[in-house]
Design an enzyme around this catalytic site. Structure first.
Site, PDB file in Angstrom:
ATOM      1  N   ILE A  12       0.842  -1.207   0.000  1.00 48.21           N
ATOM      2  CA  ILE A  12       0.000   0.000   0.000  1.00 48.21           C
ATOM      3  C   ILE A  12       0.875   1.254   0.000  1.00 48.21           C
ATOM      4  CG2 ILE A  12      -1.886   1.201   1.157  1.00 48.21           C
ATOM      5  CD1 ILE A  12      -2.639  -1.506   2.454  1.00 48.21           C
ATOM      6  N   SER A  34      11.904  -5.289   5.029  1.00 48.38           N
ATOM      7  CA  SER A  34      11.653  -6.567   5.710  1.00 48.38           C
ATOM      8  C   SER A  34      10.564  -7.353   4.989  1.00 48.38           C
ATOM      9  CB  SER A  34      11.288  -6.352   7.178  1.00 48.38           C
ATOM     10  OG  SER A  34      10.176  -5.498   7.284  1.00 48.38           O
ATOM     11  N   LEU A  59      12.255   1.392  12.090  1.00 49.47           N
ATOM     12  CA  LEU A  59      11.846   2.455  13.013  1.00 49.47           C
ATOM     13  C   LEU A  59      12.269   2.170  14.453  1.00 49.47           C
ATOM     14  CD1 LEU A  59       8.208   3.219  11.785  1.00 49.47           C
ATOM     15  CD2 LEU A  59      10.337   4.314  11.105  1.00 49.47           C
ATOM     16  N   PHE A  80       2.826   3.401   7.542  1.00 52.50           N
ATOM     17  CA  PHE A  80       2.411   2.071   7.058  1.00 52.50           C
ATOM     18  C   PHE A  80       3.214   0.948   7.707  1.00 52.50           C
ATOM     19  CE2 PHE A  80       1.552   4.752   3.244  1.00 52.50           C
ATOM     20  CZ  PHE A  80       0.237   4.413   2.999  1.00 52.50           C
ATOM     21  N   SER A 124      -7.223  -0.836  10.264  1.00 50.34           N
ATOM     22  CA  SER A 124      -7.807  -1.967   9.543  1.00 50.34           C
ATOM     23  C   SER A 124      -9.249  -2.180   9.982  1.00 50.34           C
ATOM     24  CB  SER A 124      -6.993  -3.218   9.863  1.00 50.34           C
ATOM     25  OG  SER A 124      -7.674  -4.375   9.429  1.00 50.34           O
ATOM     26  N   TYR A 149      -2.024  -9.500  15.288  1.00 49.39           N
ATOM     27  CA  TYR A 149      -1.885  -8.451  14.271  1.00 49.39           C
ATOM     28  C   TYR A 149      -3.013  -7.427  14.409  1.00 49.39           C
ATOM     29  CZ  TYR A 149      -3.116  -6.085  10.001  1.00 49.39           C
ATOM     30  OH  TYR A 149      -3.519  -5.111   9.131  1.00 49.39           O
ATOM     31  N   LYS A 153      -3.406  -3.125  15.760  1.00 52.92           N
ATOM     32  CA  LYS A 153      -4.091  -1.980  15.122  1.00 52.92           C
ATOM     33  C   LYS A 153      -5.008  -1.303  16.126  1.00 52.92           C
ATOM     34  CE  LYS A 153      -2.174  -2.409  11.108  1.00 52.92           C
ATOM     35  NZ  LYS A 153      -1.178  -1.404  10.693  1.00 52.92           N
ATOM     36  N   ASN A 179     -10.418  -4.599   2.277  1.00 58.59           N
ATOM     37  CA  ASN A 179      -9.500  -5.607   1.710  1.00 58.59           C
ATOM     38  C   ASN A 179      -8.818  -5.086   0.447  1.00 58.59           C
ATOM     39  OD1 ASN A 179     -11.474  -7.059   3.473  1.00 58.59           O
ATOM     40  ND2 ASN A 179     -10.251  -8.827   2.893  1.00 58.59           N
ATOM     41  N   ARG A 291     -11.973 -21.013   8.175  1.00 55.27           N
ATOM     42  CA  ARG A 291     -10.707 -20.631   8.803  1.00 55.27           C
ATOM     43  C   ARG A 291     -11.019 -19.987  10.157  1.00 55.27           C
ATOM     44  NH1 ARG A 291      -6.971 -16.395   5.521  1.00 55.27           N
ATOM     45  NH2 ARG A 291      -8.762 -15.064   5.962  1.00 55.27           N
ATOM     46  N   ASP A 294     -12.357 -16.121  11.140  1.00 57.82           N
ATOM     47  CA  ASP A 294     -13.021 -15.405  10.041  1.00 57.82           C
ATOM     48  C   ASP A 294     -14.459 -15.043  10.410  1.00 57.82           C
ATOM     49  OD1 ASP A 294     -10.951 -15.319   8.255  1.00 57.82           O
ATOM     50  OD2 ASP A 294     -11.709 -16.912   6.945  1.00 57.82           O
TER      51      ASP A 294
END
Ligand code: WQD
Length: 337
Positions: A12, A34, A59, A80, A124, A149, A153, A179, A291, A294
Site C-alpha cells: 500500500i 523486511s 523504526l 504504514f 484496519s 496483528y 491496530k 480488503n 478458517r 473469520d
C-alpha cells in the site's frame, strides 16, 4: 515541507507514494525492506518520473529515525510500516507486538521531539471485531481482535486517541482499510507475498499462474447468499487516493476516523468467477473448513469519507482482478522476476 512515508516500499505504501509524487508532493520514504524489495524504489521512479529521499532503516532504530527528522523538513507522517500476516502473528505474538507497537511509540516520541503533529495511520477493518452488524460505520464500538496483528491496530488506535487527548494540537487520521487488492495498472508494482499467501487474491493469482495447485475456499456454510465469506475488496490505487484526500484535511486538529472501502461486499466465489471471466484463466478450487477467526461478512459504510473527504472508490471488482492478474503475469516471481 515533506511527507514521511514509513513502509513506503510496501504494497500500500508504494502505491500511495506514486499518487503523492504524481501530485508533486515531496516524499521521504523510510523502509527496512523486511517485507519488500529495493527494486520497488526504481519502479516508483519509473512510473512517476519523479524522485524522492530514501532512508533504509527500521523504526526501532531510534537514532536513525531522528537523523531523518534532522535532515528533512517533515510536516506529516503516513505510517504504514508494520508486520501484517495474521497467521504468523498468532505463532509469533511477541514479534508482532514488539515490532508494531514499539515502532509506533518510537515514531511518536520522535515526532513529539521535532514538533511534527500530523499523522495518518494505517488501521484496519479488523478493529470492528466479530459482533458488529454490516455495514460497519466509524462510530461502532471497536472490539478485541481475534489475532495479535489485529490487536496491534486496535491498541495503536487507542494510543493515538490518548496522544490527542494529551495535546489537542495533534491531527491524527485513522484510516480503516477493508480488503486492498489490485495493483498499479502499469503492472510494475503490486503485492509480493514473502511466502505462501494468506490473503485471497494473491492466492488466486498464484493458482492461476500455476505456482499453487488449487484454492481452498474457507467454508461455504456461512449465512450468505452462496455460503462463502463476504468482504469489501478495494483497489489499492483507490486506497492510495484516500490517503491523498485525508492529507488535504490533515492540518485540522482532532482524531479523524475513516473507512476506506467501496461499501459493496463480494463473496469468495464472486471473486473466483469474476477473476476467471475477466482474465480468461481457470482457478481450480475446493471447499474446505472455515478458517478460525473469520467472520461471515464485513463491508464498509463508505459515506463518511465521501462526505468529509470527497473520496469514493472508482474501480470496479473486474478492474481490481484484471490489475492483480496483470501484475502477477508480468512478475511471476514478484520483485525477484
Ligand atoms: C478474504 C476472504 C476468507 C484465503 C485479513 C486480515 C485483515 C487485513 C486483510 C492485512 C475470507 C477467504 C481467503 C484463502 C479463502 N490484514 N479465503 N481462501 O480475512 O478479510 O482480512 O487480511 O493486512 O486485517 O484479517 O482477508 O484475503 O485473508 O480473506 O477462502 O486461501 O477469503 O475466508 O472470506 P480477511 P483474506
Amino acid at each position: 515541507m515533506s511527507i514521511l512515508v514509513t513502509g513506503g516500499a510496501g504494497f500500500i505504501g508504494s502505491h500511495t507514494v506514486v499518487e503523492l509524487l504524481n501530485k508533486n508532493e515531496d516524499v521521504v520514504i523510510a523502509d527496512d525492506f523486511s517485507n519488500s524489495h529495493p527494486v520497488v524504489l526504481d519502479r516508483i521512479r519509473e512510473i512517476t518520473g519523479q524522485d524522492f529521499a530514501f532512508y533504509e532503516l527500521n523504526l526501532l532504530e531510534e537514532d536513525a529515525l531522528r537523523h531523518v527528522f534532522e535532515n528533512e523538513d517533515i510536516e506529516t507522517v503516513i505510517h504504514f510500516a508494520a508486520f501484517k500476516a495474521v497467521g504468523e502473528s498468532m505463532e509469533k505474538p511477541v514479534k508482532y507486538y514488539h515490532n508494531n507497537l514499539t515502532n509506533t511509540l518510537i515514531l511518536l516520541k520522535v515526532m513529539q521531539d521535532f514538533d511534527v503533529k500530523n499523522l495518518i495511520f494505517s488501521s484496519s477493518a479488523t478493529v470492528y471485531g466479530e459482533d458488529n452488524p454490516v455495514p460497519f460505520t466509524e462510530d461502532m464500538p471497536v472490539s478485541s481482535a481475534t489475532n495479535p496483528y489485529g490487536e496491534t491496530k486496535l491498541i495503536i488506535e487507542r494510543i493515538l486517541q490518548d496522544v490527542y487527548a494529551s495535546d489537542p494540537s495533534w491531527s491524527i487520521t485513522l484510516l480503516r482499510y477493508f480488503n486492498p487488492i489490485g495493483a498499479h495498472p502499469s503492472g510494475r508494482i503490486g503485492e509480493d507475498p514473502n511466502d505462501i499467501p494468506n490473503n485471497l487474491v494473491p492466492y488466486i493469482t498464484q493458482v492461476a499462474i500455476g505456482k499453487l495447485d488449487q484454492l481452498s475456499v474457507y467454508g461455504d456454510d456461512y449465512d450468505t447468499p452462496d455460503g462463502t465469506g463476504i468482504r469489501d475488496y478495494i483497489h489499492v490505487v483507490d486506497l492510495a487516493q484516500g490517503h491523498l484526500k485525508a492529507l488535504s484535511k490533515s492540518d485540522l486538529p482532532g482524531v479523524h476516523t475513516y473507512n476506506l472501502g467501496t461499501g459493496v461486499g463480494y463473496s469468495v466465489l464472486d471473486l473466483v468467477h469474476t477473476f476467471e471471466e475477466v482474465n480468461n484463466v481457470p482457478v481450480p478450487y475446493q471447499v474446505v473448513d472455515r478458517r478460525p477467526g473469520d467472520i461471515a461478512e464485513g463491508y464498509a459504510d463508505a459515506d463518511k469519507a465521501k462526505e468529509d473527504l470527497g473520496w469514493a472508490a472508482q474501480y470496479q471488482l473486474s478492474d481490481m482482478l484484471r490489475d492483480s492478474w496483470n501484475w502477477q503475469k508480468n512478475n511471476p516471481k514478484g520483485y525477484q522476476s
